[in-house]
Motif scaffolding. Sequence first.
Motif, PDB file in Angstrom:
ATOM      1  N   GLY A  72      15.859   4.798   0.045  1.00  0.00           N
ATOM      2  CA  GLY A  72      16.463   5.758   1.384  1.00  0.00           C
ATOM      3  C   GLY A  72      15.251   5.802   1.398  1.00  0.00           C
ATOM      4  O   GLY A  72      14.933   7.442   2.350  1.00  0.00           O
ATOM      5  N   ILE A  73      14.532   5.262   1.416  1.00  0.00           N
ATOM      6  CA  ILE A  73      12.351   6.555   2.058  1.00  0.00           C
ATOM      7  C   ILE A  73      12.173   5.741   3.270  1.00  0.00           C
ATOM      8  O   ILE A  73      11.928   4.167   2.626  1.00  0.00           O
ATOM      9  N   LYS A  74      11.906   5.907   4.335  1.00  0.00           N
ATOM     10  CA  LYS A  74      11.287   5.480   4.929  1.00  0.00           C
ATOM     11  C   LYS A  74       9.545   5.791   4.841  1.00  0.00           C
ATOM     12  O   LYS A  74       9.133   6.236   4.990  1.00  0.00           O
ATOM     13  N   THR A  75       8.960   4.356   5.447  1.00  0.00           N
ATOM     14  CA  THR A  75       7.568   4.107   5.678  1.00  0.00           C
ATOM     15  C   THR A  75       6.755   3.651   6.285  1.00  0.00           C
ATOM     16  O   THR A  75       7.437   2.613   7.280  1.00  0.00           O
ATOM     17  N   TYR A  76       5.763   4.516   7.458  1.00  0.00           N
ATOM     18  CA  TYR A  76       5.126   4.842   8.406  1.00  0.00           C
ATOM     19  C   TYR A  76       3.626   3.820   7.731  1.00  0.00           C
ATOM     20  O   TYR A  76       3.153   4.798   6.777  1.00  0.00           O
ATOM     21  N   THR A  77       3.405   2.138   8.693  1.00  0.00           N
ATOM     22  CA  THR A  77       2.156   2.500   8.232  1.00  0.00           C
ATOM     23  C   THR A  77       1.091   1.916   8.819  1.00  0.00           C
ATOM     24  O   THR A  77       1.798   2.229   9.939  1.00  0.00           O
ATOM     25  N   ILE A  78       0.019   2.502   8.393  1.00  0.00           N
ATOM     26  CA  ILE A  78      -1.801   2.747   9.310  1.00  0.00           C
ATOM     27  C   ILE A  78      -2.052   2.029   9.145  1.00  0.00           C
ATOM     28  O   ILE A  78      -2.992   1.922   7.768  1.00  0.00           O
ATOM     29  N   GLY A  79      -2.430   0.883   9.564  1.00  0.00           N
ATOM     30  CA  GLY A  79      -4.151   0.223   9.560  1.00  0.00           C
ATOM     31  C   GLY A  79      -5.263   0.787  10.152  1.00  0.00           C
ATOM     32  O   GLY A  79      -5.171   0.848  11.566  1.00  0.00           O
ATOM     33  N   ILE A  80      -6.335   1.236   9.906  1.00  0.00           N
ATOM     34  CA  ILE A  80      -7.285   1.878  10.182  1.00  0.00           C
ATOM     35  C   ILE A  80      -8.084   1.036  10.237  1.00  0.00           C
ATOM     36  O   ILE A  80      -9.746   0.483   9.541  1.00  0.00           O
ATOM     37  N   GLY A  81      -9.219   1.000  11.512  1.00  0.00           N
ATOM     38  CA  GLY A  81     -10.618   0.159  11.219  1.00  0.00           C
ATOM     39  C   GLY A  81     -10.531  -0.746  12.614  1.00  0.00           C
ATOM     40  O   GLY A  81      -8.997  -1.059  13.446  1.00  0.00           O
ATOM     41  N   THR A  82     -11.534  -0.756  13.355  1.00  0.00           N
ATOM     42  CA  THR A  82     -11.699  -1.674  14.380  1.00  0.00           C
ATOM     43  C   THR A  82     -11.768  -2.815  14.645  1.00  0.00           C
ATOM     44  O   THR A  82     -11.800  -2.862  13.149  1.00  0.00           O
ATOM     45  N   ASN A  83     -11.857  -3.669  15.583  1.00  0.00           N
ATOM     46  CA  ASN A  83     -11.308  -4.849  15.414  1.00  0.00           C
ATOM     47  C   ASN A  83     -12.960  -5.684  15.246  1.00  0.00           C
ATOM     48  O   ASN A  83     -13.848  -4.790  16.054  1.00  0.00           O
ATOM     49  N   GLY A  84     -13.041  -5.942  14.293  1.00  0.00           N
ATOM     50  CA  GLY A  84     -14.223  -7.209  14.770  1.00  0.00           C
ATOM     51  C   GLY A  84     -15.146  -6.317  13.272  1.00  0.00           C
ATOM     52  O   GLY A  84     -14.437  -6.586  12.065  1.00  0.00           O
ATOM     53  N   MET A  85     -16.311  -6.529  13.416  1.00  0.00           N
ATOM     54  CA  MET A  85     -17.629  -5.628  12.657  1.00  0.00           C
ATOM     55  C   MET A  85     -17.675  -4.077  12.971  1.00  0.00           C
ATOM     56  O   MET A  85     -16.931  -3.973  13.832  1.00  0.00           O
TER      57      MET A  85
END
Length: 334
Positions: A221-234
């Motif tokens: 019963g554990i909710k997970t928020y995911t975050i992708g960190i990083g700009t688009n491209g290079m």
Amino acid sequence: MFENFTFENPQFFWLFLLLPLAIGWYIWKRNKQQAVLKISSIRGFKASTSWITKLKPLLFIIRLIALSLIITALARPRTIDVSTKTNTTKGIDIVMSIDVSASMLAKDLRPNRLEALKEVAAEFIKDRPSDRIGLVVYAGESFTKTPITSDKSIVLSSLKDVKYDNVLENGTAIGMGLATSVNRLKDSKAKSKVIILLTDGSNNAGFIDPKIASELAVEYGIKTYTIGIGTNGMALAPVAIMPDGSFQYGRVQVEIDEKLLKEIAKVTGGKYFRATDNKKLQQIYQEIDKLERTDIEEFKFYNYEEKFRSLALLALFLIFVEFLLRYTVFRSFI
């Protein structure tokens, strides 16, 4: 001094507008009541001025003061003593799972991804006074930096110490980071259990499949928020280590497995976010903060102490004094 001082009926203060009219009426009436005697000379009269005559306006002043006190009493001045009792329901247990691989030193966020995250996460922790928070860090493997605790000073101190130091095997073991976080929360009795998993890459290390780890989160019963960190491209990121131990930076493609992160969030009932700059990262943590709130019930008790009685009594006393003076000391002059 007047912090807890209020007036229940402040509309009565409009009656103060009558005072200038009363003063004008008094001056006009006084001039009308003064008799005028015309004579050729006053040499035969001895000039003398009585102090009682000079004090005649005192009666009107006393009457004005009494009227002001009555108006203020009608406004019902009172003091308020407020006491508060807070009833907090069972809080939320939160584990922040942080990617500390070398790519987190990329400079597309200021000053880099890891330092930007630490700054925003610290504010998030400070805004959760009723919840327990723990820290898990992962790269090619994972470990618990801080077990879930209500002592925010410990969590903040541990967060400050989070850094890339090449102690963990290099890589990004998303499954390991998630599984370790689940392990910290599985026995929690909190009303809500939450993991905030942040990464800047894709799962390329570890021996636990992220999908298996997300199934474990669902089971407990554990909710997970995911975050992708990083700009688009290079992005300017470490590409090699120099002989002196410093990093050589180069432009590399940002590769985040958004499909995996979205799936983990969806399966566990959470939400996926993408942080492409510092402002966006801050907004993400603010949104999570709003989504996961602890119910706090606050009871306020008000104790009112009325102050109009003393003003009314003083006004009556002044009216009595004015009446007494008018028909005694000043009787023959008015």
